[in-house]
Every structure is written in structure tokens, then in C-alpha cells.
Motif scaffolding. Structure first.
Motif, PDB file in Angstrom:
ATOM      1  N   TYR A 295       0.602  -1.272   0.106  1.00 18.74           N
ATOM      2  CA  TYR A 295      -0.107   0.037   0.153  1.00 18.74           C
ATOM      3  C   TYR A 295       0.895   1.309  -0.044  1.00 18.74           C
ATOM      4  N   SER A 296       0.565   2.167  -1.062  1.00 16.53           N
ATOM      5  CA  SER A 296       1.418   3.363  -1.083  1.00 16.53           C
ATOM      6  C   SER A 296       0.637   4.448  -0.874  1.00 16.53           C
ATOM      7  N   PHE A 297       0.912   5.588  -0.097  1.00 19.17           N
ATOM      8  CA  PHE A 297       0.342   6.907   0.471  1.00 19.17           C
ATOM      9  C   PHE A 297       1.114   7.972   0.028  1.00 19.17           C
ATOM     10  N   PRO A 298       0.856   8.460  -1.310  1.00 17.28           N
ATOM     11  CA  PRO A 298       1.673   9.735  -1.763  1.00 17.28           C
ATOM     12  C   PRO A 298       1.454  10.919  -0.868  1.00 17.28           C
ATOM     13  N   PHE A 299       0.537  11.026  -0.291  1.00 17.57           N
ATOM     14  CA  PHE A 299      -0.109  12.571   0.291  1.00 17.57           C
ATOM     15  C   PHE A 299       0.457  12.318   1.673  1.00 17.57           C
TER      16      PHE A 299
ATOM     17  N   THR B 141      -2.609   3.945  -3.103  1.00 14.82           N
ATOM     18  CA  THR B 141      -2.584   2.925  -4.156  1.00 14.82           C
ATOM     19  C   THR B 141      -2.240   1.516  -3.710  1.00 14.82           C
ATOM     20  N   VAL B 142      -2.671   0.456  -4.353  1.00  7.99           N
ATOM     21  CA  VAL B 142      -2.245  -0.864  -3.954  1.00  7.99           C
ATOM     22  C   VAL B 142      -1.699  -1.676  -4.964  1.00  7.99           C
ATOM     23  N   HIS B 143      -0.441  -2.383  -4.803  1.00  8.62           N
ATOM     24  CA  HIS B 143      -0.043  -3.163  -5.854  1.00  8.62           C
ATOM     25  C   HIS B 143       0.451  -4.618  -5.362  1.00  8.62           C
TER      26      HIS B 143
ATOM     27  N   HIS C  87       8.899  -4.720 -10.079  1.00 10.48           N
ATOM     28  CA  HIS C  87       7.646  -4.178 -10.782  1.00 10.48           C
ATOM     29  C   HIS C  87       6.246  -4.449 -10.059  1.00 10.48           C
ATOM     30  N   THR C  88       5.252  -3.720 -10.288  1.00  9.78           N
ATOM     31  CA  THR C  88       4.179  -3.779  -9.426  1.00  9.78           C
ATOM     32  C   THR C  88       2.951  -4.155 -10.339  1.00  9.78           C
ATOM     33  N   PHE C  89       2.223  -5.121  -9.962  1.00  7.40           N
ATOM     34  CA  PHE C  89       0.960  -5.286 -10.864  1.00  7.40           C
ATOM     35  C   PHE C  89      -0.301  -4.539 -10.017  1.00  7.40           C
ATOM     36  N   PRO C  90      -1.364  -4.110 -10.495  1.00  5.98           N
ATOM     37  CA  PRO C  90      -2.256  -3.307 -10.115  1.00  5.98           C
ATOM     38  C   PRO C  90      -2.942  -4.256  -8.864  1.00  5.98           C
ATOM     39  N   GLY C  91      -3.353  -3.256  -7.981  1.00  4.56           N
ATOM     40  CA  GLY C  91      -3.927  -3.815  -6.705  1.00  4.56           C
ATOM     41  C   GLY C  91      -5.445  -4.459  -6.918  1.00  4.56           C
ATOM     42  N   GLU C  92      -6.122  -3.949  -7.918  1.00  2.00           N
ATOM     43  CA  GLU C  92      -7.486  -4.155  -8.267  1.00  2.00           C
ATOM     44  C   GLU C  92      -7.523  -5.756  -8.780  1.00  2.00           C
ATOM     45  N   LEU C  93      -6.362  -6.322  -9.097  1.00  2.07           N
ATOM     46  CA  LEU C  93      -6.496  -7.757  -9.467  1.00  2.07           C
ATOM     47  C   LEU C  93      -6.731  -8.474  -8.123  1.00  2.07           C
TER      48      LEU C  93
END
Length: 1106
Positions: free
Chosen positions: A948-952, A1043-1045, A1060-1066
Motif C-alpha cells: 500500500y502506497s500513500f503519496p500525500f 494505491t495498492v500493488h 515491478h508492481t501489478f495493480p492491486g485491483e487484481l
């Protein structure tokens, strides 16, 4: 946040849509061979074809005569590039053939010539770029079902061959997702065609041949964005029952559409319709109508002439008023009206007794009609993001039964209107919040001595009439406005970007006055006049006071002063709630532009992530310590940098929306074709959900009132100006409609009885509270709703879903917050003073307690008997202690390390872990992380890691609270400051938090496990509950962007610093059929097994949905 598909509509579309009917009678695939004992449980992931074949052993081929009698064959997902003619010759009796999800680039014409008896053929999800002259298909004279969807038949512009029209018996034809620009002219000769699917092509207009299909019952033209208009001749399709026209660019509908008397379902969402034709009411058989995402400014009156309508979707339009005769739709079961501009509901809505789904979120509704509780059959209810007054927001969010109870109670007793608004002072340490609060209240008290907190009708909240220590007023109100079933108090790692401490009020500095202003007499603020307990050195924690700011109008502020000390962040996020006025305080004398983010920007991000659309007033304190030019420059700089930060955030979100739109414009197959593409493999549904989330974040930015207000307690004019500003904002009905909420008189009396001076115990039992309810006129069956409202509005704590805590009502919040303050206190001296207050403690015991305190401040560990000593003034018995510990665990402050299943025989003490106190402790996970066993020998494993990535901003306290929340899922855990090493059963898991290492890098939180590839399902079983726990926890931060990867296991294995990161929606999508490996874009020679990207079973909650 994100709009999900209407459940009933989705079911109807799915049952009626052509793509759900393709090969409905398709035979089941051959059963897989029995797995070997060590291959995993029956519920584990399916083996790849090669592995399955290997375990099955050699099979005896069927005799040729048996092949000739075969009627159905499923070859889906076999990776076939061609179908040899010999296969067709051997299967001449075949009636059903599925070749979907293969790699066919051309039609297997030679094989098809031998399949003259074929009735159903599925060629979808291949790479067909043409059908030749169509002769091979035309020879299948008995074909009834043909699916060619998700190919590339229109890529070269050749389109479909004319001979397709020779399939005279064809009943169902699927041509969707092919980039077709035209259809064959002779298509109208298919006289038996009942279902046609041409959605998501590039048709420039409605194809004329379709008007000749008199037998057509189902037609899907959705996604042809340039269709533009429908011909009047559409009336010729008199048998049409289901019509999809979603996202086709329609601006108007022809009258001919109104002559489709057999029509039952009509999808018109995502167009530009402003009205419906006058004759629309002629569609008397219509049961489902979707007009969402159009430009309707008025409710179409023609809809009221459809008495058989069962489902109506009008989301995302511009409606302001609903018709009073809405009750004419007496069979309506589903009504979606979200994200419009509706200000009130008609009284007749309560007569829709069949209603089961009612979605009203995102409107401007303030009052619900009387009798609204009669809608007892409603099970899907959404009302958030409305300025609700009556019933109050907290009641409406609990559901229809609670609304019914509120309205019944209002009918039993007189309404009570108490204008009270929550005012939250926040900012960094030594910003001047404490002095600002005291000056405001002293001004309201008409020059009363600052040392008297009774001035201005101020009194500590929670205990009317009770004398409290004015030196340190405890927190007395906990606004748990989220779902009470998941309330926990967060803990936070100390932020690295807090400003250095500044002196609060340096003495003997001349006061400042603006240009042209007449100096106002300054209130007397000599240190000698301030009691020792109220020195000017700043607040010692969180404080809450009642402030009657306007006695004539009865306007009361509940003033929350949040601590600037980061050690209190463990609980402070719970005090950020909707419907409050926030004052962000910055010390102008110490402010420099380079420290904007830790002084202002961080707090705006924190507040915006917890309370989207929060109302913020900027106040600059210590204005008297700045020269006039300096003051002006600093205020302008803060204003400018706030605007810049908001612009950057908004532009970033707009860019993300644009990326999602571009992805939605692509075919799903194109997104799945290569992991290099953006949003690889993400479904349209998840993309739409993601876009809705971004739109929500864009539409709910903080409301920052400008300009920055300079403030000095030495200038009475500035004090009065700030007070008047706060009053004017509070009384603005469009900003704070909840100020005028209406409550039943009995609920108000119940609140006062719970806070009466004689009720000073720490909590009440349910029966004690019920007795107070009887005094207020509430019977036991009516008490539940009142207590639930008082809990949701932060007046008391009542956990109705908790097995143990539901038997108690925590009404004495001052004492409860005293307890919380003990565990926010990181001063060893203060803790030792509490423990050594007993004069009978000997030296040995004192030394032992000293060691306990050292261990607590370093590792966060305390035994239960020491906790009891710390809470000695509040805890009288072991039962009291156990209840408090359960409450602390429920709020997320701690967890029991060695909780016994029954009473220990030897009296062993239970130890409790407070994650927010863990300092330098490092869990023993280094060997595992490096893929080695305890002896140091490496072993072959595949690592599974979700990041899980938190940009802000990373929510303060999230890691510590999550640490408590996962405790029920893991065993043998070892905690570090930023890492948790534990086991799920026998499978290891690691939870890691990594703070941002630079301004352009995000904070990350990852969940990892490992296993050998055949047993990778065990790693998924280990981390999936932890992922779902985190997804649920993040729902409490509706304004947070993250975002989630899924990280590439091959990159992790070779130690890549940037995998490399695949989309977490998968994670929320099923594994694609026939897909076994995915190429790693970072290294094209490596292929990742699909089992390392997709879980065996999709997660219940999409990781990026809100």
C-alpha cells in the motif's frame, strides 16, 4: 465513495445480456485429476494444465467411433493457434464447440467444413482479424448461436463478410468488442435472430439493417460513443424486450422508441439526455429504466405513467425536485437518486411500500418526511453527504429502523433545538492554541479575569456543576462518528516534519496594530493574573470546553483543543469528525516559508484525509511580535502556499482521472494483452470505481476560509474580530446546517441525566442506564436508539455490537479520558509518581516498578497488575480493570500478549502491548526476509507481497492501530517500531511500514508471506485476512488517496530495489481463464506464475474502493 453497480440491475443485465447467454448449455469441462496428498486442499488453486496432465498419468484415447458421436466439446483456454482439419473430420457429429480464449488468428475454415451439424460456436477472446469470405461460417446452416466477441474483426477495416447473412437459423449473435465501423447490409435477412450484441464497437450511426430484424428481442449497442441518435424506424422492432444504449452519445430520443410496447428493460445511462419524449409513458411493460449520468434537470413526468416500473436509476443528474405523485410507482423496488441536487423529498415517498433499495447520497437533503420509518422493507440504504438536520446525520447513518425510532420518539415528546457546534483548534506545538482559546472565552466573559474559567459561561464538558482542576482540563468527549462496530483509537509514529518548539508568548514585546487602525485597549495578560495551573507555556494535552459564544441566540461551541505534542496523535484522529469548524493555528512569529508543510500543509492533508470538505479557518497567532510588513508577507505566503498545495493535489488527481479515462477507452483485451499497459488486467468495473473515487476526492476538497486572520491576545479588536468571524461562519446555514438539528426532548433529558453530578462512577450498567431512560420517559425498547445517537454524536460510548461492552454505558468521559491520557504520557517521571504514590512500597518493589516503566517506554509492554496501579484512582476491582482493558483493546490502544483461554491456575499475569510505544525493538525476521531458514541455508520459495502506497500522507496512528487489529489473526508475533513478524498457523507473515525517504517518495505499508510455488495458496490464505482488515480500516479515511500493488515475485527474488508492481485491483478479480504466466516488464525473459499475482479467491473488498 465509489459507486458500485446496482445489485438488482446487475443481476437483470447479467441474466438478460447476450454475453451471459452464450453457450448457456455449454458442457462442464472435464473433471480435473485428483491431486496428490501434498498438492494442497480441495479448495486450493487449480493446477496448470501441464501439472494436471503430469499428475493424471497416461490416458487411453477414446475410440474413433466414440469421437464421431461426441456432441459437445470445450477447448477454451488451451492456447490453440489453429484447429487442424483432422479434428473437424473426426468430430463430424459435434453440435456445440467452444474455442474461446485461445490464440486463433484466422478462422479454422478447413475444420469447420466438416461440422455441418454445429448449432453453437464460440470463437470469442481470440485474435481473429477477419472471417475471409465467410464461406466457412455460411456452411454451418444449422448454427443457432455464434459468438465472435473480443476479437479484432474491425481492425483492418474489412469488417464482416456479407455471407454471414446466410445463417438463416441464427438466433443469437455476439459481435461486441471488435472495433467494427459497419455491419453487413444483408444482416437484416436473419429472420430468426432474437439477440444481437454489438456493444463497444465504433459504429458511427445506428445500423439500418437492424431495423429489419423483426424477431429481435434483445439488442445491445452500448459503448458505441458516436452513435449519436436513434432512427424513428426503431419502432419496427416491436418484439424488443431489452435494449442497451448506454454511453452512445444520445442527446434526444425519437417518438418511435415509445412504440416498443414489449420493452421491459431500457438502459440509457451515460448519455446527454435532457428530457424524455412525450409518449414515453406508452412503454407500459417497462420494468427497469436506467437514466443515470445524463443531464436531466427535472424529473421526467412521463415516468409516472409507468405503473409497472420496478427499478429506476437517476443517479448523477441535475435533479432538484421530485414529483409529489411519486407514489404512483407503487411497484417500485429500487430507486437510485444519488449525486443530484435534491433539497427535499416528497411526503408521498413513504407510500412506496415495496421499496427495497433507496440511494440518496450526495444531495442537499436536510429533512426527511414524517413517517419515513414506514419504509421498513428497505435493505440497501445510502444517505451520506447530505446536510441532514432532522433526523440528525448520526441517526440517518444507522439505518431505517433508527430513523423510525427517532420519528416515533419525536411524536411522543416535544422537539428540542440546541444550536451547538463543534470547534476544533489544531496546529503544531507552541502555536498558541491554548492562549487563543482563553482569550476568546475571556473576551466573551466581558473582561473577566483570565484565571477564572467560569467566565463566558465556560465549563468543562461532561459533568455539569462539578468542580474540576483548572490547571489541566481533561478531554471529556470522544466523537466516534464512524461505525461503532469498528471503533478503535489509532496510534502514530512521531512525524518527522513537526517544527521545532517555539516559546509561546515572549514578554515585553510591543503590540502590533494595522495601518490606519485605532489601537484597542489590550486585555490584562500579566503572568501574575494567571493561575499557576494555567501558565502560558501551552496545553498539556487535549482539552474540551463548552463556550456559550452568543447567549441571546443560545449558540454554544464545544471547543476541542488538540495537543500539538505528537505523543497525543495516538488518539487525536478520533476528534476529527464531519460537521465541525476547524481553526488551524500557526505561530506567525516563528513561521518561515521553508517550514510551511510541517506548520500548515501537513495538518491540511491530515484533516482532509479524515474529513473531506472540512471547513477550515486559518489563524496566525503572536501577530504582535511581527512588524507590519513582516506580518503581511507571512500571511500572504501562507495563503499562496496553501493555494499551491491545493493546486498540486487537484492537478495530480485530474491526471489520474485522465489516465483512467484513457484506460476505459481501450478494450479490456488490450489492457490484458501486455503487463506494460497501464492498469494491466483491471476490469471496467474496477476502473469506474477508481474514477468515482478520484472524482469524490476532487469534489470534496477542504473549504479553507481566507485570508489568514492575524491574532494577538493583546489586541482586543483582533480578539473580537475573530470571535465575530467564527460566529458568522457557524450561523451560515449552507455551511453548517447541522447547527439547527432537532432532537426529541426525551433524548435531551436522557443526556442530561447521564451527566448529572451524582453519577460519577466510571460507567453505568445497561440496567442503570435503563432506569435513567425511564426517568426521561423512554421505555427499554426505545432506549437503544437514543443511546446509539449519543454514541455516534460523541456524548458517550456505547458499543451495541460488542459481546461484553454492550452491557455497559461509558457516560463519564472526563474520567475515561484521564485514563487515555495515562497511556499518552511518555514521561517516565510522571508514570513513576503514579506508581509510587503508595507510601508502603519498599525499595525492592520501587526498583521493580522502575524497570516496568523503562520496559513500557521502550517496548510498550506492561503487566495487568501494573496497569491497575497506574489507573488506581479510577479502578476499584479486578472486574473494573478487565472491562477497561477490553475497552482499550476495542479502541486499538493495546492487545493482550498472552491472553489465557481460561483462568490461569498459577495466577500468571497477563501482559499487554501498546504498539505506539515500541521504539527500537526489531523483530527477528531477517533470515526469513532473505529467503533462508534458521540455519542460514537458502531454500526455494516464492515471496508474496502486497504493498500500500500513500503519496500525500500516511494516516497518523494507522500502523499502530493496524498492529492491534490483526492480533486475532496471528500467533507468535514479534513487534518492531516499523515491522511485525508473526505466523498465520504455520505460515510466516511480515507487516512492514516504511516512512518516506524523500519529498517525492510515498510512505508504504506492505504485507508479505512466502511458500513454495505448489503451495502458494497457503501464503494467500495467510495474508488475505490481513489485507481485508486493512481495507476495512482504511474506509474510515474517506478523503485519503492511496494505491495498492502486488509486487513481482521474480523481482523480489533477485533483490531488485524497485520491483515491478501489478495493480492491486487484481486482488478483487477472478483469475483469467487459460492464463498461466505473466511476463515481468522489468525483465522480459522472466515469467511470473499467475498464482503469484491473482489470489485463488478474489477478496471481498476491492483494495482501492471506498
Amino acid at each position: 465513495m465509489a459507486q458500485t453497480e446496482p445489485p438488482k440491475a446487475a443481476r437483470l443485465w447479467r441474466e438478460a445480456a447476450l454475453r451471459a447467454r452464450k453457450l448457456r448449455d455449454e458442457p462442464e469441462p472435464e473433471p480435473e485429476p485428483e491431486p496428490e496428498p501434498d498438492a494442497g486442499p480441495p479448495g486450493g488453486p487449480p493446477q496448470p494444465p501441464a501439472a494436471a496432465a503430469a499428475t493424471a498419468g497416461p490416458r487411453r484415447p477414446p475410440p474413433a467411433s466414440a469421437l464421431g458421436e461426441l456432441e459437445a466439446l470445450n477447448l477454451s483456454g488451451r492456447g490453440l493457434e489453429e484447429l487442424p482439419e483432422e479434428v473437424g473430420a473426426a468430430l463430424s457429429g459435434l453440435r456445440v464447440l467452444s474455442l474461446r480464449r485461445n490464440r486463433l488468428c484466422r478462422l479454422p475454415a478447413a475444420a469447420l467444413r466438416h461440422l455441418g451439424r454445429l448449432a453453437e460456436l464460440d470463437l470469442s477472446h481470440n485474435r481473429l482479424r477477419g472471417l475471409g469470405d465467410g464461406g466457412a461460417l455460411a456452411g454451418l446452416r444449422g448454427l443457432r448461436k455464434l459468438s465472435l466477441s473480443h476479437n479484432e474483426l474491425g481492425a483492418e477495416g474489412s469488417g464482416l463478410p456479407a455471407r454471414l447473412a446466410e445463417l438463416g437459423r441464427l438466433e443469437e449473435l455476439d459481435l461486441s468488442f471488435n472495433r467494427l465501423r459497419r455491419l453487413p447490409e444483408g444482416l437484416g435477412r436473419l429472420r430468426h435472430l432474437r439477440a444481437l450484441d454489438v456493444d463497444h464497437n465504433q459504429l458511427p450511426s445506428f445500423p439500418a439493417p437492424l431495423l429489419e430484424l423483426a424477431a429481435l428481442e434483445e439488442l445491445d449497442c452500448s459503448g458505441n460513443r458516436h452513435l449519436g441518435a436513434l432512427p424513428e424506424g426503431i419502432a419496427a422492432l416491436r418484439r424488443l424486450k431489452i435494449l442497451w444504449l448506454s454511453g452512445t452519445g444520445l442527446a434526444a430520443l425519437p417518438e418511435g422508441l415509445c412504440q416498443l410496447g414489449a420493452l421491459e428493460s431500457l438502459m440509457l445511462d451515460g448519455n446527454q439526455l435532457r428530457a424524455l419524449p412525450a409518449g414515453f409513458g406508452g412503454l407500459q411493460r417497462l420494468k427497469m429504466l436506467n437514466l443515470s449520468s445524463n443531464l436531466l434537470g427535472e424529473f421526467p413526468a412521463a415516468i409516472l405513467a409507468l405503473p409497472g416500473l420496478e427499478e429506476l436509476y437517476l443517479s448523477r443528474n441535475q435533479l432538484t425536485v421530485l414529483p409529489s405523485h411519486l407514489c404512483q410507482l407503487h411497484q417500485l423496488r429500487t430507486l437510485w437518486l444519488d449525486n443530484n441536487r435534491i433539497r427535499y423529498l416528497p411526503d408521498s415517498i413513504v407510500l412506496l411500500h415495496s421499496l427495497e433499495e433507496l440511494v440518496l447520497q450526495g444531495n442537499q437533503i436536510a429533512i426527511l418526511p414524517e413517517g419515513f420509518g414506514q419504509l421498513s422493507r428497505v435493505t440497501l440504504w445510502k444517505i451520506k453527504d447530505n446536510p441532514l438536520i432532522q433526523p440528525p446525520y448520526e441517526v440517518c447513518m444507522k439505518g431505517i429502523p433508527y430513523i423510525a425510532a427517532y420519528q416515533q420518539e419525536l411524536a411522543h415528546s416535544q422537539p428540542a433545538l440546541k444550536p451547538r457546534l463543534k470547534l476544533v483548534l489544531m496546529g503544531p506545538k507552541d502555536a498558541g492554541k491554548t492562549l487563543l482559546r482563553r482569550c476568546l472565552m475571556e473576551e466573551d466573559g466581558q473582561k473577566e479575569d483570565l484565571g477564572s474559567l467560569d467566565a463566558g459561561n465556560t465549563q468543562p464538558r461532561g459533568c455539569p456543576g462539578q468542580q474540576q482542576d483548572v490547571g489541566r482540563v481533561p478531554v471529556v468527549c470522544c466523537p466516534f462518528l464512524e461505525d461503532s462496530s469498528s471503533v478503535r483509537v489509532p496510534a502514530v509514529q512521531q512525524p518527522e516534519h513537526f517544527p521545532v518548539e517555539q516559546q509561546d508568548v515572549p514578554s515585553h514585546v510591543p503590540s502590533h496594530r494595522g495601518k490606519g487602525e485605532t489601537p484597542c485597549p489590550a486585555p490584562s495578560l500579566d503572568a501574575s493574573q494567571v493561575p499557576s495551573g494555567l501558565g502560558l507555556s501551552g496545553s498539556k494535552g487535549i482539552e474540551v470546553m463548552d463556550w456559550t459564544a452568543d447567549a441571546e441566540r443560545g449558540l454554544t461551541f464545544i471547543v476541542y483543543e488538540l495537543a500539538g505534542d505528537p505523543s497525543y496523535d495516538v488518539i487525536q484522529s478520533f476528534f476529527l469528525s464531519p460537521g465541525a469548524l476547524y481553526v488551524l493555528v500557526v505561530n506567525l512569529s516563528a513561521y518561515v516559508p521553508q517550514r510551511f508543510y510541517p506548520s500548515v500543509g501537513y495538518f491540511l492533508h491530515w484533516l482532509g484525509s479524515k474529513v473531506p470538505h472540512a471547513v477550515v479557518c486559518m489563524v496566525g497567532t503572536h501577530a504582535d511580535l511581527c512588524a507590519e510588513r513582516e506580518l503581511e508577507e507571512k500571511c500572504l505566503d501562507i495563503h499562496h502556499q496553501i493555494a499551491q498545495q491545493e493546486k498540486r493535489d487537484a492537478e495530480g488527481l485530474q491526471s489520474l482521472v485522465q489516465q483512467v479515462d484513457e484506460a476505459l477507452g481501450q478494450d479490456f483485451d488490450l489492457r490484458c494483452s501486455s503487463p506494460h499497459t497501464a492498469f494491466y488486467g483491471v476490469s471496467d468495473k474496477n476502473l469506474r470505481r477508481k474514477k468515482a473515487q478520484f472524482q469524490y476526492l476532487l469534489n470534496h476538497r477542504p473549504q479553507i476560509l481566507s485570508p489568514v486572520l492575524p491574532f494577538s491576545c493583546r489586541d482586543r479588536c483582533q480578539v473580537r474580530r475573530l470571535r465575530d468571524k467564527l460566529l458568522s461562519v457557524a450561523e451560515h446555514r449552507d455551511i453548517f446546517p447541522n447547527l439547527h438539528r432537532v432532537l426529541p426532548k426525551s433524548w435531551q433529558v436522557l443526556e442530561e441525566l447521564h451527566f448529572q453530578p451524582q453519577a460519577q462512577q466510571l460507567w453505568l450498567s445497561w440496567w442503570d442506564s435503563a432506569r435513567l431512560g425511564l426517568q426521561a420517559g423512554l421505555t427499554e425498547d426505545r432506549l437503544q436508539s437514543a443511546l446509539s445517537y449519543l454514541h455516534e454524536s460523541g456524548k458517550l460510548l456505547y458499543f451495541e455490537e460488542h459481546l461484553t461492552l454492550r452491557e455497559y454505558v461509558f457516560h463519564n468521559l472526563p474520567r475515561l479520558i484521564d485514563i487515555l491520557n495515562v497511556f499518552c504520557q511518555q514521561d517516565a517521571t510522571v508514570l513513576l509518581q503514579k506508581l509510587l504514590s503508595d507510601t508502603h512500597i519498599d525499595e525492592l518493589r520501587a526498583t521493580q516498578l522502575h524497570h516496568y516503566v523503562e520496559g513500557f517506554l521502550l517496548h510498550g509492554l506492561l503487566p495487568a497488575h501494573v496497569i491497575r496501579l497506574l489507573l488506581k484512582p479510577h479502578i476499584q476491582s479486578r472486574e473494573d480493570l478487565q472491562l477497561i482493558l477490553e475497552l482499550l483493546e476495542k479502541m486499538g490502544l493495546c492487545y493482550c500478549v498472552n491472553k489465557p483461554k481460561c483462568k490461569p491456575l498459577n495466577g500468571a499475569a497477563a501482559w499487554y502491548k501498546f504498539p505506539c510505544y515500541v521504539k527500537n525493538e526489531v523483530p527477528h525476521a531477517e533470515a526469513w526476509i532473505n529467503g533462508a531458514n534458521l540455519s542460514g541455508q537458502s531454500f526455494v520459495v516464492e515471496q508474496l507481497q502486497i504493498e500500500y502506497s500513500f503519496p500525500f500522507i500516511f494516516p497518523p496512528g494507522l500502523f499502530a492501530r493496524y498492529s492491534v487489529q490483526i492480533n486475532s489473526h496471528v500467533v507468535q508475533r514479534s513487534d518492531g517500531k516499523y515491522q511485525i513478524y508473526a505466523y498465520r498457523g504455520k505460515v510466516p507473515v511480515v507487516v512492514s511500514y516504511r516512512p518516506a525517504r524523500g519529498a517525492l517518495q510515498p510512505d508504504t505499508l506492505s504485507i508479505a508471506s512466502h511458500a513454495s510455488l505448489p503451495n502458494i495458496w497457503t501464503a494467500w490464505q495467510a495474508i488475505t485476512p490481513l489485507v481485508e482488515e486493512l481495507n476495512v480500516l482504511l474506509q474510515e479515511w474517506p478523503g485519503l488517496y492511496y494505491t495498492v500493488h502486488v509486487l513481482c515475485s521474480k523481482c523480489l527474488k533477485r533483490g531488485s530495489p524497485n520491483p515491478h508492481t501489478f495493480p492491486g485491483e487484481l486482488l478483487s478479480q477472478p483469475r483469467p481463464e487459460g492464463l498461466t504466466e505473466i511476463i515481468c516488464p522489468k525483465n522480459g525473459s522472466e515469467r511470473v506464475n499467475v498464482a503469484l499475482v491473482y489470489p485463488p479467491t478474489p477478496t471481498v473488498i476491492s483494495p482501492c474502493s471506498k
